[in-house]
Design a protein around this motif. Structure first.
Motif, PDB file in Angstrom:
ATOM      1  N   ASP A  42      -3.592  -2.586   3.087  1.00 25.03           N
ATOM      2  CA  ASP A  42      -4.497  -3.386   2.290  1.00 25.03           C
ATOM      3  C   ASP A  42      -4.019  -3.454   0.838  1.00 25.03           C
ATOM      4  O   ASP A  42      -3.770  -2.423   0.214  1.00 25.03           O
ATOM      5  N   ALA A  43      -3.912  -4.659   0.283  1.00 25.72           N
ATOM      6  CA  ALA A  43      -3.402  -4.837  -1.081  1.00 25.72           C
ATOM      7  C   ALA A  43      -4.280  -4.135  -2.104  1.00 25.72           C
ATOM      8  O   ALA A  43      -3.787  -3.518  -3.043  1.00 25.72           O
ATOM      9  N   ARG A  44      -5.589  -4.187  -1.941  1.00 21.74           N
ATOM     10  CA  ARG A  44      -6.483  -3.547  -2.912  1.00 21.74           C
ATOM     11  C   ARG A  44      -6.317  -2.043  -2.876  1.00 21.74           C
ATOM     12  O   ARG A  44      -6.290  -1.386  -3.914  1.00 21.74           O
ATOM     13  N   THR A  45      -6.183  -1.472  -1.679  1.00 22.35           N
ATOM     14  CA  THR A  45      -5.976  -0.034  -1.546  1.00 22.35           C
ATOM     15  C   THR A  45      -4.652   0.361  -2.174  1.00 22.35           C
ATOM     16  O   THR A  45      -4.562   1.334  -2.914  1.00 22.35           O
ATOM     17  N   LEU A  46      -3.603  -0.420  -1.914  1.00 21.25           N
ATOM     18  CA  LEU A  46      -2.281  -0.103  -2.443  1.00 21.25           C
ATOM     19  C   LEU A  46      -2.274  -0.136  -3.962  1.00 21.25           C
ATOM     20  O   LEU A  46      -1.754   0.762  -4.603  1.00 21.25           O
ATOM     21  N   GLU A  47      -2.845  -1.169  -4.557  1.00 21.94           N
ATOM     22  CA  GLU A  47      -2.827  -1.265  -6.019  1.00 21.94           C
ATOM     23  C   GLU A  47      -3.562  -0.078  -6.635  1.00 21.94           C
ATOM     24  O   GLU A  47      -3.123   0.481  -7.630  1.00 21.94           O
ATOM     25  N   LYS A  48      -4.666   0.328  -6.023  1.00 23.27           N
ATOM     26  CA  LYS A  48      -5.411   1.492  -6.513  1.00 23.27           C
ATOM     27  C   LYS A  48      -4.559   2.754  -6.385  1.00 23.27           C
ATOM     28  O   LYS A  48      -4.474   3.554  -7.322  1.00 23.27           O
ATOM     29  N   LEU A  49      -3.895   2.939  -5.235  1.00 26.51           N
ATOM     30  CA  LEU A  49      -3.036   4.111  -5.037  1.00 26.51           C
ATOM     31  C   LEU A  49      -1.877   4.112  -6.024  1.00 26.51           C
ATOM     32  O   LEU A  49      -1.543   5.137  -6.617  1.00 26.51           O
ATOM     33  N   ASP A  50      -1.244   2.948  -6.194  1.00 29.38           N
ATOM     34  CA  ASP A  50      -0.129   2.858  -7.139  1.00 29.38           C
ATOM     35  C   ASP A  50      -0.593   3.181  -8.554  1.00 29.38           C
ATOM     36  O   ASP A  50       0.075   3.894  -9.291  1.00 29.38           O
ATOM     37  N   ARG A  51      -1.735   2.640  -8.935  1.00 28.84           N
ATOM     38  CA  ARG A  51      -2.235   2.892 -10.278  1.00 28.84           C
ATOM     39  C   ARG A  51      -2.508   4.384 -10.473  1.00 28.84           C
ATOM     40  O   ARG A  51      -2.159   4.952 -11.505  1.00 28.84           O
ATOM     41  N   GLU A  52      -3.125   5.011  -9.470  1.00 27.89           N
ATOM     42  CA  GLU A  52      -3.397   6.447  -9.581  1.00 27.89           C
ATOM     43  C   GLU A  52      -2.107   7.246  -9.719  1.00 27.89           C
ATOM     44  O   GLU A  52      -2.019   8.154 -10.542  1.00 27.89           O
ATOM     45  N   LYS A  53      -1.095   6.910  -8.910  1.00 27.68           N
ATOM     46  CA  LYS A  53       0.191   7.628  -9.004  1.00 27.68           C
ATOM     47  C   LYS A  53       0.865   7.355 -10.345  1.00 27.68           C
ATOM     48  O   LYS A  53       1.399   8.251 -10.984  1.00 27.68           O
ATOM     49  N   LEU A  54       0.860   6.095 -10.767  1.00 29.60           N
ATOM     50  CA  LEU A  54       1.521   5.725 -12.013  1.00 29.60           C
ATOM     51  C   LEU A  54       0.785   6.268 -13.241  1.00 29.60           C
ATOM     52  O   LEU A  54       1.423   6.610 -14.230  1.00 29.60           O
ATOM     53  N   GLU A  55      -0.528   6.363 -13.194  1.00 32.73           N
ATOM     54  CA  GLU A  55      -1.285   6.895 -14.329  1.00 32.73           C
ATOM     55  C   GLU A  55      -0.904   8.332 -14.626  1.00 32.73           C
ATOM     56  O   GLU A  55      -1.022   8.782 -15.760  1.00 32.73           O
ATOM     57  N   ASP A  56      -0.444   9.034 -13.619  1.00 34.96           N
ATOM     58  CA  ASP A  56      -0.039  10.424 -13.780  1.00 34.96           C
ATOM     59  C   ASP A  56       1.397  10.542 -14.289  1.00 34.96           C
ATOM     60  O   ASP A  56       1.892  11.633 -14.516  1.00 34.96           O
ATOM     61  N   GLN A  88       7.029  -5.130  -6.361  1.00 34.46           N
ATOM     62  CA  GLN A  88       6.543  -6.029  -7.409  1.00 34.46           C
ATOM     63  C   GLN A  88       5.176  -5.572  -7.926  1.00 34.46           C
ATOM     64  O   GLN A  88       4.920  -5.595  -9.126  1.00 34.46           O
ATOM     65  N   LEU A  89       4.303  -5.123  -7.019  1.00 36.54           N
ATOM     66  CA  LEU A  89       3.005  -4.584  -7.441  1.00 36.54           C
ATOM     67  C   LEU A  89       3.199  -3.371  -8.347  1.00 36.54           C
ATOM     68  O   LEU A  89       2.512  -3.233  -9.368  1.00 36.54           O
ATOM     69  N   GLU A  90       4.132  -2.492  -7.983  1.00 34.90           N
ATOM     70  CA  GLU A  90       4.397  -1.306  -8.814  1.00 34.90           C
ATOM     71  C   GLU A  90       4.829  -1.725 -10.210  1.00 34.90           C
ATOM     72  O   GLU A  90       4.385  -1.151 -11.212  1.00 34.90           O
ATOM     73  N   TYR A  91       5.692  -2.732 -10.272  1.00 36.87           N
ATOM     74  CA  TYR A  91       6.155  -3.227 -11.574  1.00 36.87           C
ATOM     75  C   TYR A  91       4.987  -3.741 -12.417  1.00 36.87           C
ATOM     76  O   TYR A  91       4.857  -3.402 -13.595  1.00 36.87           O
ATOM     77  N   HIS A  92       4.120  -4.537 -11.822  1.00 37.18           N
ATOM     78  CA  HIS A  92       2.998  -5.122 -12.573  1.00 37.18           C
ATOM     79  C   HIS A  92       1.987  -4.053 -12.998  1.00 37.18           C
ATOM     80  O   HIS A  92       1.454  -4.128 -14.109  1.00 37.18           O
ATOM     81  N   VAL A  93       1.746  -3.060 -12.147  1.00 37.91           N
ATOM     82  CA  VAL A  93       0.866  -1.956 -12.539  1.00 37.91           C
ATOM     83  C   VAL A  93       1.499  -1.202 -13.719  1.00 37.91           C
ATOM     84  O   VAL A  93       0.818  -0.854 -14.689  1.00 37.91           O
ATOM     85  N   GLY A  94       2.816  -0.966 -13.643  1.00 42.68           N
ATOM     86  CA  GLY A  94       3.516  -0.291 -14.738  1.00 42.68           C
ATOM     87  C   GLY A  94       3.423  -1.055 -16.049  1.00 42.68           C
ATOM     88  O   GLY A  94       3.193  -0.470 -17.106  1.00 42.68           O
ATOM     89  N   ARG A  95       3.577  -2.367 -15.998  1.00 41.60           N
ATOM     90  CA  ARG A  95       3.477  -3.170 -17.225  1.00 41.60           C
ATOM     91  C   ARG A  95       2.061  -3.126 -17.803  1.00 41.60           C
ATOM     92  O   ARG A  95       1.878  -3.087 -19.021  1.00 41.60           O
ATOM     93  N   ARG A  96       1.049  -3.110 -16.920  1.00 45.01           N
ATOM     94  CA  ARG A  96      -0.331  -3.007 -17.429  1.00 45.01           C
ATOM     95  C   ARG A  96      -0.547  -1.663 -18.116  1.00 45.01           C
ATOM     96  O   ARG A  96      -1.164  -1.589 -19.177  1.00 45.01           O
ATOM     97  N   LEU A  97      -0.034  -0.591 -17.502  1.00 46.91           N
ATOM     98  CA  LEU A  97      -0.161   0.724 -18.131  1.00 46.91           C
ATOM     99  C   LEU A  97       0.572   0.772 -19.472  1.00 46.91           C
ATOM    100  O   LEU A  97       0.082   1.364 -20.431  1.00 46.91           O
ATOM    101  N   GLN A  98       1.734   0.150 -19.541  1.00 45.56           N
ATOM    102  CA  GLN A  98       2.494   0.105 -20.791  1.00 45.56           C
ATOM    103  C   GLN A  98       1.690  -0.631 -21.863  1.00 45.56           C
ATOM    104  O   GLN A  98       1.628  -0.190 -23.017  1.00 45.56           O
ATOM    105  N   ALA A  99       1.049  -1.735 -21.487  1.00 46.64           N
ATOM    106  CA  ALA A  99       0.243  -2.503 -22.443  1.00 46.64           C
ATOM    107  C   ALA A  99      -0.978  -1.696 -22.900  1.00 46.64           C
ATOM    108  O   ALA A  99      -1.339  -1.714 -24.079  1.00 46.64           O
ATOM    109  N   GLU A 100      -1.592  -0.972 -21.979  1.00 41.00           N
ATOM    110  CA  GLU A 100      -2.779  -0.177 -22.310  1.00 41.00           C
ATOM    111  C   GLU A 100      -2.454   1.033 -23.170  1.00 41.00           C
ATOM    112  O   GLU A 100      -3.155   1.325 -24.134  1.00 41.00           O
ATOM    113  N   ARG A 101      -1.386   1.750 -22.825  1.00 39.22           N
ATOM    114  CA  ARG A 101      -1.049   2.998 -23.511  1.00 39.22           C
ATOM    115  C   ARG A 101      -0.138   2.800 -24.713  1.00 39.22           C
ATOM    116  O   ARG A 101      -0.076   3.649 -25.588  1.00 39.22           O
ATOM    117  N   GLY A 102       0.614   1.734 -24.690  1.00 39.92           N
ATOM    118  CA  GLY A 102       1.628   1.532 -25.722  1.00 39.92           C
ATOM    119  C   GLY A 102       2.963   2.065 -25.242  1.00 39.92           C
ATOM    120  O   GLY A 102       3.024   2.990 -24.423  1.00 39.92           O
TER     121      GLY A 102
END
Length: 197
Positions: A42-56, A88-102
């Protein structure tokens, strides 16, 4: 203090050995490599999982070839959502985190592999439509505002990761500062709670 965590994003069919080199090189510069190896359908589940892993993590290394790779089932995409592969989802989640955190608190390193790159020889069975989606992803990176590198081979990727040693020291310092802020905030919270009681 724990070593900085770096998420590695790359397709398996053509970049498995490059991803392994990055993983081993990160270990030599005292970083903890993180990968997403099991995908949810599921795309929604994956994006949430990726975000959780990437946030760490403190950084993302995105290695881009010509393969699209696996993707969430198109039927699981919310209406109006662009079709993207897992990497590609991992990349976009990473860019959002970069924008949020600096950029000083989350970094994205992109390696855009050219035609002559020594890709792994796994047979390519991807359809023309996903090839086009991957080509579009490559063009978006090229035309976008962010820096990327075009390594000619895996040794150039390895050399670039080794050169990150100086930035790892900065990431470790940032990690220590965040830990101190969390600890200070907790102490203030305890003090305020005690004062209220």
């Amino acid at each position: 203090m724990n070593p900085p965590k770096v998420f590695i994003s790359a397709t398996s069919g053509d970049l498995r050995s490059a991803r392994q080199i990055v993983k081993e090189t990160l270990l030599t510069i005292n970083c903890h490599p993180v990968e997403q190896t099991n995908f949810e359908p599921d795309a929604r589940t994956l994006e949430k999982l990726d975000r959780e892993k990437l946030e760490d993590c403190q950084a993302l290394i995105h290695i881009v070839g010509f393969r699209y790779g696996a993707e969430p089932g198109p039927a699981t995409l919310p209406p109006g959502t662009a079709r993207r592969s897992y990497t590609q989802l991992e990349y976009h989640v990473g860019r959002r985190l970069q924008a949020e955190r600096g950029d000083g608190h989350f970094r994205v390193y992109v390696f855009l592999c050219p035609e002559g790159f020594p890709f792994d020889a796994e047979p390519d069975t991807e359809s023309a439509d996903v090839r086009q989606l991957q080509q579009q992803h490559r063009e978006n990176i090229r035309k976008g505002p962010h820096r990327y590198e075009e390594p000619q081979n895996k040794q150039e990727i390895q050399a670039r990761i080794l050169a990150l040693q100086e930035q790892v020291i900065s990431l470790e310092q940032d990690q220590q500062n965040i830990a101190h802020e969390v600890k200070t905030t907790r102490h203030w919270g305890v003090w305020v709670s005690a004062a209220i009681l």
